[in-house]
Write a protein that holds these residues in place. Structure first.
Motif, PDB file in Angstrom:
ATOM      1  N   PRO A 114       2.371   7.646  -2.577  1.00  0.00           N
ATOM      2  CA  PRO A 114       1.608   7.945  -1.871  1.00  0.00           C
ATOM      3  C   PRO A 114       1.193   9.363  -1.631  1.00  0.00           C
ATOM      4  N   ASP A 149      -1.173  10.341   3.364  1.00  0.00           N
ATOM      5  CA  ASP A 149      -1.065   9.035   3.726  1.00  0.00           C
ATOM      6  C   ASP A 149       0.740   9.010   4.318  1.00  0.00           C
ATOM      7  N   GLY A 163      -2.435   3.672   3.031  1.00  0.00           N
ATOM      8  CA  GLY A 163      -2.793   3.675   1.861  1.00  0.00           C
ATOM      9  C   GLY A 163      -4.125   3.777   1.283  1.00  0.00           C
ATOM     10  N   LEU A 221      -5.316  -1.147   2.183  1.00  0.00           N
ATOM     11  CA  LEU A 221      -5.778  -0.064   1.138  1.00  0.00           C
ATOM     12  C   LEU A 221      -7.473  -0.059   1.353  1.00  0.00           C
ATOM     13  N   LYS A 277      -2.374  -0.835   8.449  1.00  0.00           N
ATOM     14  CA  LYS A 277      -2.169  -0.707   7.039  1.00  0.00           C
ATOM     15  C   LYS A 277      -3.260  -1.590   6.412  1.00  0.00           C
ATOM     16  N   ALA A 285       0.824  -1.182  -0.008  1.00  0.00           N
ATOM     17  CA  ALA A 285       0.216   0.000  -0.001  1.00  0.00           C
ATOM     18  C   ALA A 285       0.776   1.123  -0.015  1.00  0.00           C
ATOM     19  N   PRO A 286       0.696   2.194  -0.712  1.00  0.00           N
ATOM     20  CA  PRO A 286       1.295   3.572  -0.835  1.00  0.00           C
ATOM     21  C   PRO A 286       1.446   4.187   0.704  1.00  0.00           C
ATOM     22  N   ARG A 316      -3.180   0.394  -6.045  1.00  0.00           N
ATOM     23  CA  ARG A 316      -2.146   0.249  -4.942  1.00  0.00           C
ATOM     24  C   ARG A 316      -0.737   0.737  -5.415  1.00  0.00           C
ATOM     25  N   GLY A 328       6.212   4.527  -3.783  1.00  0.00           N
ATOM     26  CA  GLY A 328       5.091   3.543  -3.192  1.00  0.00           C
ATOM     27  C   GLY A 328       5.895   2.251  -2.831  1.00  0.00           C
TER      28      GLY A 328
END
Ligand code: F6P
Length: 342
Positions: free
Chosen positions: A280, A284, A136, A124, A122, A12-13, A276, A63
């Protein structure tokens, strides 16, 4: 102290911003930082390496995860959990485990057996219990919103219905808030099921009101049976919680049914892993840094078996049990707000 860091589950970013927060603060205080490769598999078959200041340079906006990640089934007959416990006691004084509910269930299991573990939230999908923020999610909904902006102009030109499938395994956060930000004309999520009749009736109503095009956002986890299809049980396996929901093609299913109704020209876009990938957002980066820093402080204070969660604008340290079992769904009032613009 030898402080290990791992990232587990889907990337996830923002992960690198969290890793950097732990690493930079730990090095500044004279601790060793061990990067564990590829999530829990890097503890089951020990793969830790010393990280130095140079490893954290320039990564806040990158990312992915500099540690690598994996979906690794620790309950596989070949084993895993006991090896992970052994690796922690042999190689580390503390472990920061960055991940979603699957990861934090393992963190909780380890902490219950005395392992010095602290989690970081974390996913997304944004559906971890007890926290308003998961690393994310903000980037994902920004990508959804930008995609809808782009689909809007072509939908308008061609007077089409655009069906957009977003990520979201069991909950509809990405679809709902990405759709709200991108001006979706209908959002279909698992929490508030719609039938195909509901969907088509809404599109007909919009057309009768003079709207020549519509954008319909569908979360990948929507149950096919509620749409009048057959729920797929034989899904591609990919390790922990082994389903790849995108293979069910719920977006295409909705598009085909709208097409079969007649009177609409329909196209489908599956946003998939574009949600994804890449850098980011600033939000984020900042919150990943804040929860990473809070996890580091928990380690230093010896507050193991905990996870820093975001509540409003503040961070609270909570027991891992708060996040480990279940998912947080989109609340009714938020979906109603989205629906006010349909
Ligand atoms: O859990 C996060 C997530 O991005 C889900 O939204 C999605 O269903 C899944 O991961 C995809 O996983 P993979 O990258 O293994 O295909």
């Amino acid at each position: 102290m030898r402080i290990g860091v791992l990232t587990a589950g889907g990337d996830a970013p923002g992960l690198n911003a969290a890793i950097r927060a732990v690493g930079v603060m730990a090095l500044a205080d004279g601790h060793e930082v061990i990067g564990v490769a590829n999530g829990w598999s890097g503890l089951a078959n020990y793969a830790g390496r010393d990280l130095i200041a140079a490893d954290f340079r320039g990564v806040v906006g990158l990312g992915g995860t500099l540690l690598g990640t994996a979906r690794f089934d620790l309950d596989h007959p070949a084993g895993g959990r006991d090896q992970v416990l052994e690796s922690i006691s042999e190689h580390l004084d503390a472990l920061v485990a960055i991940g979603g509910d699957g990861t934090q269930r393992i963190s909780h299991w380890l902490a219950e057996r005395g392992a010095p573990v602290v989690g970081v939230p974390k996913t997304l999908d944004n559906d971890l219990l007890g926290t308003d923020y998961c690393i994310g999610f903000d980037t994902a909904i920004s990508i959804v919103a930008e995609s809808l902006d782009r689909l809007y102009t072509t939908a308008d030109s061609h007077h089409r219905v655009m069906v957009v499938e977003t990520m979201g395994r069991t909950t509809g956060w990405v679809a709902a808030l990405g759709g709200l930000a991108g001006g979706a004309d209908l959002i279909v999520i698992p929490e508030f099921p719609l039938t195909m009749d509901d969907i088509v009736a809404h599109l007909v109503k919009r057309r009768n009101a003079g709207n020549a095009f519509s954008i319909v956002v569908v979360a990948e986890g929507v149950n096919l049976a509620t749409l009048g299809g057959t729920e797929v049980t034989d899904l591609s396996a990919d390790g922990v919680r082994g389903v790849r929901l995108a293979t069910r093609g719920v977006g295409q299913f909705v598009a085909t049914k709208i097409d079969e109704h007649g009177g609409f020209e329909v196209r489908t876009t599956v946003l998939g892993h574009l949600q994804r990938g890449g850098s980011p957002t600033a939000y984020d980066r900042i919150w990943a840094t804040r929860v990473g820093a809070a996890a580091y402080h928990a380690v230093i204070e010896g507050d193991f078996g905990t996870i820093p969660l975001v509540r409003g604008a503040t961070i609270e340290l909570q027991p891992l049990s708060v996040v480990a079992y279940g998912q947080r769904g989109v609340p009714r009032e938020l979906y109603d707000l989205c629906a006010a613009f349909f």
